[in-house]
Enzyme design. Structure first.
Site, mmCIF file in Angstrom:
data_model
loop_
_atom_site.group_PDB
_atom_site.id
_atom_site.type_symbol
_atom_site.label_atom_id
_atom_site.label_comp_id
_atom_site.label_asym_id
_atom_site.label_seq_id
_atom_site.Cartn_x
_atom_site.Cartn_y
_atom_site.Cartn_z
ATOM 1 C CG ASP A 95 -11.193 -31.002 42.023
ATOM 2 O OD1 ASP A 95 -11.733 -30.430 41.180
ATOM 3 O OD2 ASP A 95 -11.951 -32.244 42.390
ATOM 4 C CG HIS A 96 -10.535 -29.918 37.732
ATOM 5 N ND1 HIS A 96 -11.744 -30.785 38.732
ATOM 6 C CD2 HIS A 96 -10.026 -30.468 36.552
ATOM 7 C CE1 HIS A 96 -11.683 -31.898 37.849
ATOM 8 N NE2 HIS A 96 -11.516 -31.624 36.650
ATOM 9 C CG ASP A 160 -15.781 -34.266 36.678
ATOM 10 O OD1 ASP A 160 -14.977 -33.429 36.533
ATOM 11 O OD2 ASP A 160 -15.857 -35.361 36.308
ATOM 12 N NE ARG A 448 -12.514 -39.286 30.557
ATOM 13 C CZ ARG A 448 -14.075 -38.766 30.446
ATOM 14 N NH1 ARG A 448 -13.267 -37.479 31.452
ATOM 15 N NH2 ARG A 448 -15.029 -38.628 30.741
ATOM 16 C CB SER A 643 -14.112 -34.090 30.311
ATOM 17 O OG SER A 643 -14.741 -32.326 31.061
ATOM 18 N NE ARG A 645 -12.394 -30.711 29.742
ATOM 19 C CZ ARG A 645 -11.336 -30.900 29.342
ATOM 20 N NH1 ARG A 645 -10.483 -30.845 28.724
ATOM 21 N NH2 ARG A 645 -10.868 -32.397 30.320
#
Length: 755
Positions: A95-96, A160, A448, A643, A645
């Protein structure tokens, strides 16, 4: 029928006895959060009481979810773990890596071509290791999880930060780094400090223009971006049960913006309706069989102050729509106050774009309520003054919304329908004119709104609102427009007023879809080959990080002293950098390029102590690495918020940064540093931040006797020859210290497999 039904049956079969044992042990009624935590202990039935905010606890999550940007590194690590198949149900969602530009019909084919190598890699790894694979266009990870995998009382982790969205269906769903996901997929327990508990009592009922989004916008204003750190937020009360399941998901989703470990709601009729509507009547039947265990004990909600560490009460009947921002999701402004706040702060009133979607607000109900505003606008002769974009949450939502005419209504108002993907929310927006860096305002229903996040323009003022408010403000083209009181001029010159939104919680004719985009893994993946070309600039197999050398660390150069907000977006930007998420060396070229250097107020401009010249942060750090010199990064409060990440931890590790010293950490980032064998340290005295000078070389003493709850000593060797000693704290337990010594948690997993 639901996915992984046998797993859910097993969880439910164990919950009653484990909850009763925990209640007997603790000696008091339990919150829902405690019930789920104690029923997922790695030890099984609880044998001791865990102290909130203090005890490190091993849990066994029920499942793992990964999105394509973070899955690359998570699966590259899992490939090193030596396991033939994942130990728990796991999924990957693409999806990213899909840029929003022209609309879905052009953007999705382009993404499939541009990122084919990465999608093929993720598909083949998933096929090999027994992982469910959701193809590009299938939808946004958290919406797809809510529709297919989330279940009341379950525990899941995801790579995520917005994994917490599944709390809308009564789960404890927690965002983690890829190394944590790797552990769980390898069959190891997952460690978490037992959280504190925040209770939010919702009274009354939402009405008029107020939406579930406004609940969390209000909470964010109360708790701020770090007020929920180390805590789980549990919502309850008549206001909670009166809301839809997807509305609850929206509230839980943005709990990440207050730093909360996760958020959740007790099982109720709205969750049952959602389960049945999404083809999971069997899960609803199972949940109904143990529903008393899927809520807190009655005494808890009757006297919440006795059972939660903090209690907040919000009356939904009097709650006003909010707009949060700009540049931070906790700056909460009621819509009635926006005109004066914008004037006071110099916020541009003209709205250029209204964007609806993201994992936070892309459900059928969200689109339905926003479409009711669009339909009114058309009927009343209004046109949108701002540009308008829509990201449906999943192919199932898109197909159903198209069937029911919702998407047609949006396109009649000249909206652009983007792919079922994250798009602008995570910086994958090729916005025309953004490169000019002009001061402008956008409104969106995302979670965000950090500087540069949506379009790369530091001068884009982004405000967060509900989908229906976004629609109304996009039509008005005015940030100060209050649809409750204000009128607009239509194409006949008449004053018209928008009526409050309305919409269907669930599609009246049921959900429908032709191809949801799911690919099941091979029954036996042993013969599947996963190829990574050595010449690829998108993918790179990982080499193990080096173990600690067994000595104190001396002569570390100060790489950067970051000033103010330093999120994972500042440490490892998304947007165009997403393409390198599977190539550690290439993506390391974005390390800390968004952080503000305390000494010159610039970004990506630090002093190289070897040459005295100023230059980019990554290039400076590569020079230190080439010279065999370690370095240290210094930061401010809530360092690493945002995030999940783990690239924000892996990039400094890869380039030779040895420690990160800050006033305070965001939870996920601190854990990610630990997992990668880094030192995450905090000032014992926050004022010592001011003692760090630009030309300092720093020694870290006490590592040869590194132990839990024992501070370390830093020696600041100033350029003028003076030295200062300061104390720094850490939160490492014995297991995490072993990660540091081994050079990372993955090295321990690999060693155990080899043994």
């Amino acid at each position: 029928m639901a996915f992984d039904l046998e797993m859910i049956k097993k969880v439910y079969s164990l919950m009653p006895q484990r909850i009763e044992a925990a209640k007997k042990l603790i000696g008091k009624p339990l919150t829902l959060t405690e019930k789920i935590l104690y029923s997922h202990l790695d030890e099984g039935t609880a044998t001791k009481v865990y102290e909130r905010g203090v005890s490190y606890v091993d849990f066994n999550p029920d499942r793992v979810a990964m999105q394509d940007a973070t899955a690359q590194m998570a699966l590259l690590q899992f490939m090193q773990a030596g396991r033939p198949k994942v130990a728990v149900p796991s999924t990957v969602h693409c999806d990213h890596l899909i840029t929003a530009k022209e609309g879905a019909t052009k953007d999705l084919p382009f993404a499939n071509k541009e990122s084919k190598e990465v999608f093929d890699f993720l598909g083949s790894v998933s096929n090999k290791y027994g992982i469910g694979f959701w193809k590009p266009g299938a939808g946004i990870i958290h919406q797809v999880v809510l529709e297919n995998y989330a279940f009341p009382g379950g525990m899941m982790i995801g790579t995520d930060s917005h994994t917490v969205n599944a709390g809308g269906l009564g789960m404890l769903a927690i965002g983690v780094g890829g190394a944590d996901a790797c552990d769980v997929m390898a069959g190891l327990p997952w460690e978490l400090k037992f959280p504190k508990l925040i209770g939010v009592k919702l009274t009354g009922k939402l009405n008029g223009w107020t939406a579930p989004k406004d609940v969390i916008l209000k909470v964010a204003g109360i708790l701020t971006v770090k007020g929920g750190t180390g805590a789980i937020v549990e919502y309850f009360g008549e206001g909670a049960t009166s809301m839809s399941c997807t509305g609850k998901g929206t509230i839980c989703n943005m709990g990440a913006e207050i730093g909360a470990t996760t958020s959740t709601f007790g099982y109720d009729e709205s969750m049952e309706r959602y389960l049945r509507s999404t083809g999971r009547a069997d899960v609803a039947d199972l949940a109904n069989g143990i529903k008393q265990h899927l809520n807190a004990d009655p005494e808890v909600y009757a006297s919440p102050e006795k059972y939660f560490d903090e209690v907040i009460e919000i009356n939904l009947t009097t709650l006003e729509p909010h707009l949060n921002g700009p540049f931070t999701p906790d700056l909460a402004t009621p819509v009635s106050k926006m005109k004066e706040e914008a004037a006071k702060n110099g916020w541009p009133l003209k709205v250029e774009w209204g964007l609806i979607g993201s994992c936070t607000n892309s459900s059928y109900e969200d689109l339905s309520r926003a479409a009711s505003i669009a339909k009114q606008a058309i009927a009343k002769g209004l046109v949108t003054k701002a540009e308008f974009g829509i990201n449906p949450g999943s192919e199932q939502v898109r197909y159903t919304a198209d069937r029911d005419g919702l998407l047609g209504t949006f396109t009649d108002l000249n909206a652009k329908i983007f792919t079922n993907a994250c798009g602008p929310c995570i910086g994958m927006w090729d916005r025309v004119g953004a490169e000019k860096k002009e001061k402008n305002t956008i409104v969106h229903s995302f979670n965000r709104n950090f500087a540069k996040r949506a379009d790369g323009n530091p001068n884009t003022f982004a405000f967060v609102a509900s989908p229906e408010m976004v629609a109304a403000i996009a039509i008005a083209g005015d940030l100060s427009f209050n649809p409750i009181t204000d009128t607009l001029i239509n194409n006949k010159g008449e004053k018209v007023k928008l009526d409050p939104p309305f919409g269907d919680e669930l599609p009246i004719k049921g959900f429908a879809v032709e191809d949801a985009g799911y690919q099941a893994p091979a029954a036996d993946g042993s013969g599947v080959q996963v190829a990574v070309a050595p010449t690829s600039d998108r993918l790179q197999l990982l080499d193990p990080f080096s173990a600690w050398e067994g000595t104190d660390l001396k002569g570390l150069k100060l790489l950067i002293k970051a000033k103010g907000k330093c999120t994972t977006d500042h440490i490892s930007m998304a947007g165009p950098w997403l393409k390198y998420r599977g190539h550690l060396d290439n993506i390391s070229n974005n390390m800390l390029i968004g952080a503000v250097n305390y000494f010159n107020e610039k970004t990506d401009d630090v002093k190289n102590q070897l040459t005295g010249a100023y230059g980019p942060v990554p290039a400076t750090q590569r020079a230190y690495k080439a010279a065999g010199i370690g370095s240290i990064v210094v930061g401010d409060e809530n360092y690493g918020e945002g995030s999940s990440r783990e690239h924000a931890a892996m990039e400094p590790r890869h380039l030779g940064v040895r420690a990160v010293l800050v006033k305070s950490f965001a939870r996920i980032h601190e854990t990610n540093l630990k997992k990668q064998g880094m030192l995450g340290l905090t000032f014992a005295n926050k004022d010592d931040y001011n003692k760090i000078l630009e030309d300092d070389s720093i020694d870290i003493l006490g590592l040869t006797s590194f132990a839990p709850n024992v501070p370390l000593t830093l020696v600041l060797n100033h350029k003028d020859g003076n030295k200062e000693e300061i104390k720094v704290n850490h939160s490492y337990n014995e297991q995490q210290i072993e990660w540091f010594k081994a050079g990372g948690a993955l090295n321990i997993i690999r060693a155990n497999v080899g043994a």
